[in-house]
Write a protein that holds these residues in place. Sequence first.
Motif, PDB file in Angstrom:
ATOM      1  N   SER A   1       0.843  -1.195   0.000  1.00 57.02           N
ATOM      2  CA  SER A   1       0.000   0.000   0.000  1.00 57.02           C
ATOM      3  C   SER A   1       0.877   1.244   0.000  1.00 57.02           C
ATOM      4  O   SER A   1       1.875   1.301   0.730  1.00 57.02           O
ATOM      5  CB  SER A   1      -0.903   0.015   1.230  1.00 57.02           C
TER       6      SER A   1
ATOM      7  N   TYR B   1      -8.121  -6.337   6.611  1.00 60.92           N
ATOM      8  CA  TYR B   1      -9.292  -5.775   5.916  1.00 60.92           C
ATOM      9  C   TYR B   1      -9.422  -6.359   4.508  1.00 60.92           C
ATOM     10  O   TYR B   1     -10.516  -6.499   3.973  1.00 60.92           O
ATOM     11  CB  TYR B   1      -9.177  -4.256   5.802  1.00 60.92           C
TER      12      TYR B   1
ATOM     13  N   GLY C   1     -13.015   9.384   9.876  1.00 56.82           N
ATOM     14  CA  GLY C   1     -14.462   9.183   9.909  1.00 56.82           C
ATOM     15  C   GLY C   1     -15.071   9.166   8.522  1.00 56.82           C
ATOM     16  O   GLY C   1     -16.289   9.268   8.367  1.00 56.82           O
ATOM     17  N   LEU C   2     -14.241   9.038   7.488  1.00 58.64           N
ATOM     18  CA  LEU C   2     -14.742   9.031   6.110  1.00 58.64           C
ATOM     19  C   LEU C   2     -14.668   7.629   5.512  1.00 58.64           C
ATOM     20  O   LEU C   2     -14.873   7.430   4.329  1.00 58.64           O
ATOM     21  CB  LEU C   2     -13.954  10.038   5.256  1.00 58.64           C
TER      22      LEU C   2
ATOM     23  N   GLN D   1       0.059   3.741   1.366  1.00 60.08           N
ATOM     24  CA  GLN D   1      -0.131   4.303   2.707  1.00 60.08           C
ATOM     25  C   GLN D   1       0.589   3.475   3.780  1.00 60.08           C
ATOM     26  O   GLN D   1       0.514   3.788   4.962  1.00 60.08           O
ATOM     27  CB  GLN D   1      -1.625   4.412   3.030  1.00 60.08           C
TER      28      GLN D   1
ATOM     29  N   PHE E   1      -7.222   8.703   6.134  1.00 59.94           N
ATOM     30  CA  PHE E   1      -7.247   7.608   7.112  1.00 59.94           C
ATOM     31  C   PHE E   1      -7.872   8.024   8.420  1.00 59.94           C
ATOM     32  O   PHE E   1      -7.516   9.071   8.957  1.00 59.94           O
ATOM     33  CB  PHE E   1      -5.798   7.330   7.500  1.00 59.94           C
TER      34      PHE E   1
ATOM     35  N   SER F   1     -11.580   2.413   5.746  1.00 57.57           N
ATOM     36  CA  SER F   1     -11.583   0.950   5.906  1.00 57.57           C
ATOM     37  C   SER F   1     -12.594   0.304   4.959  1.00 57.57           C
ATOM     38  O   SER F   1     -12.279  -0.677   4.281  1.00 57.57           O
ATOM     39  CB  SER F   1     -11.866   0.561   7.355  1.00 57.57           C
TER      40      SER F   1
ATOM     41  N   TRP G   1      -3.224  -4.122   8.665  1.00 58.30           N
ATOM     42  CA  TRP G   1      -4.153  -3.580   7.663  1.00 58.30           C
ATOM     43  C   TRP G   1      -4.563  -4.613   6.622  1.00 58.30           C
ATOM     44  O   TRP G   1      -5.649  -4.531   6.056  1.00 58.30           O
ATOM     45  CB  TRP G   1      -3.566  -2.318   7.016  1.00 58.30           C
TER      46      TRP G   1
ATOM     47  N   SER H   1      -4.775   5.401  -1.984  1.00 56.34           N
ATOM     48  CA  SER H   1      -6.066   5.966  -1.598  1.00 56.34           C
ATOM     49  C   SER H   1      -6.017   7.471  -1.460  1.00 56.34           C
ATOM     50  O   SER H   1      -5.010   8.034  -1.029  1.00 56.34           O
ATOM     51  CB  SER H   1      -6.494   5.359  -0.255  1.00 56.34           C
TER      52      SER H   1
HETATM   53  P1  ADP Z   1     -11.764   5.125   8.829  1.00 58.19           P
HETATM   54  O1  ADP Z   1     -12.467   3.976   8.199  1.00 58.19           O
HETATM   55  O2  ADP Z   1     -12.678   6.081   9.487  1.00 58.19           O
HETATM   56  O3  ADP Z   1     -10.826   5.815   7.900  1.00 58.19           O
HETATM   57  P2  ADP Z   1     -10.717   3.005  10.427  1.00 58.19           P
HETATM   58  O4  ADP Z   1      -9.928   2.982  11.686  1.00 58.19           O
HETATM   59  O5  ADP Z   1     -12.002   2.292  10.381  1.00 58.19           O
HETATM   60  O6  ADP Z   1     -10.867   4.532  10.007  1.00 58.19           O
HETATM   61  O7  ADP Z   1      -9.842   2.367   9.269  1.00 58.19           O
HETATM   62  C1  ADP Z   1      -8.514   2.783   9.052  1.00 58.19           C
HETATM   63  C2  ADP Z   1      -7.650   1.541   8.878  1.00 58.19           C
HETATM   64  O8  ADP Z   1      -7.960   0.905   7.617  1.00 58.19           O
HETATM   65  C3  ADP Z   1      -6.181   1.877   8.790  1.00 58.19           C
HETATM   66  O9  ADP Z   1      -5.596   1.932  10.061  1.00 58.19           O
HETATM   67  C4  ADP Z   1      -5.653   0.704   7.975  1.00 58.19           C
HETATM   68  O10 ADP Z   1      -5.484  -0.428   8.792  1.00 58.19           O
HETATM   69  C5  ADP Z   1      -6.789   0.410   7.021  1.00 58.19           C
HETATM   70  N1  ADP Z   1      -6.623   1.104   5.730  1.00 58.19           N
HETATM   71  C6  ADP Z   1      -7.513   1.938   5.159  1.00 58.19           C
HETATM   72  N2  ADP Z   1      -7.058   2.394   3.970  1.00 58.19           N
HETATM   73  C7  ADP Z   1      -5.847   1.837   3.779  1.00 58.19           C
HETATM   74  C8  ADP Z   1      -4.855   1.925   2.743  1.00 58.19           C
HETATM   75  N3  ADP Z   1      -5.020   2.689   1.669  1.00 58.19           N
HETATM   76  N4  ADP Z   1      -3.713   1.195   2.894  1.00 58.19           N
HETATM   77  C9  ADP Z   1      -3.525   0.428   3.992  1.00 58.19           C
HETATM   78  N5  ADP Z   1      -4.415   0.313   4.990  1.00 58.19           N
HETATM   79  C10 ADP Z   1      -5.566   0.993   4.908  1.00 58.19           C
END
Ligand code: ADP
Length: 422
Positions: A80, A106, A144-145, A82, A141, A148, A103, A137
């Motif tokens: 990723s 997910y 609240g948008l 990120q 992160f 995940s 991560w 993305s």
């Molecule tokens: P929100 O969904 O509100 O942004 P969350 O805590 O539910 O916050 O989700 C964030 C988590 O999702 C991150 O800590 C990571 O584990 C995972 N995540 C989301 N987008 C990415 C991405 N582009 N690359 C890697 N992990 C991601």
Amino acid sequence: AARARAVFAASFDEAAGGPADAHEARAGQEQVPVWAAPGRVNLIGEHTDYNAGLCLPIALPHRTYVALRPRPDSVVRLASAQAPGETWTTTLEDVAPGAITGWGSYVAGVAWALREHLVAQGADPSAITGFDAAVDSSVPFGAGLSSSAALECAVAVALDDVAGLGLRATDAGRAVLATASVRAENEIAGAPTGGMDQSASLRATAGHALLLDCRPGLDPVESAEQVPFDLDAAGLALLVVDTRAEHRLVDGQYAARRATCEDAARTLGLGSLRELADDVAATGDPAGALAVALEKLPDDVARRRVRHVVTEIGRVRDLVALLRDGRPDAVGPLMNASHASLRDDYEVSSVELDVAVDAARVAGALGARMTGGGFGGSAIALVRADQVEAVADAVRAAFEREGLGAPGFLLATPSAPADRVV
Ligand code: ADP
Ligand code: MG
């Protein structure tokens, strides 16, 4: 999409040690396909999803891109933009509730949930194979948008496509993909969230808000309705303020709110607080009927939590009625009332959210509220299109004045759901 491809090439094509022959060289140059899924903001209906209530999210233009190539084995390798410099690896046989962290859970969780779906259908789960995937993305992160859900849903449409399941072609199929994405988040990533985010990412459409009815037994197709929400045509804009504040204590607080609501419903002899909302709405005097029900609850905290949920479900109905009536510029007071209820009765706002909301209103926003679970995250302000800059400047200045870190801004235009992009 281009950046997701670049991450893919850097992580997987070159990791193989470079092309060994002409055939592999061609394969390496072949562009890997990319799928994308949006983040979301919720217009109204907060902390209602787990109470079998109503909510009204829109899909953001901001999305998570996944470049993905299936593998002949069951290995999953992820990179990723990120999470730079790390490759996350597992095999599908090792994915189970509580078994993996990070991560990648997910992502691998979606593959696991789709396999579970196929098993439940009596189909062959090995249609879902391992894969290499690279992620990039534009959804902030932890703001609240719903970054995940954007990640899960991009993977869901990608796996649907490469496995030839055809689920993303229909709304009913998209509801199946949403359920799989929710299971990934709840059971594999271990985050006990409701189902709004994944439905928004997979089922919301451009120019519309998605009215979601979260009653569990409902037919998935009947659980969602498209409500016209054309901001451009109305000369309006929805400004999102990312407070960039930590989600403090969010895990325990969320679970505590949920438990209070479930206990209250049980005390009232109801399956969910939605039943109470429907019961009071059906009387000639909803406020009076609610007051009578609240007296049966043991303590003031429970009474305030229930009052939020019941009045919030009512506000969703009222806001939808205004949108269907072609009056999006009249929804501001409902947004304001939602914020007050979340701040005072549900107690999930934060200093940053309150400052953002107050400053936006003073600067001329038609309405403003926190959005998402709260304790940080983002606020939304409905503003006239020509006032976006002025409202953003006012919020920025208020944060500075209060000694808060600088917020981020983005514009939420109701956008298209998850799909293949190239
Ligand atoms: P929100 O969904 O509100 O942004 P969350 O805590 O539910 O916050 O989700 C964030 C988590 O999702 C991150 O800590 C990571 O584990 C995972 N995540 C989301 N987008 C990415 C991405 N582009 N690359 C890697 N992990 C991601
Ligand atoms: Mg999330």
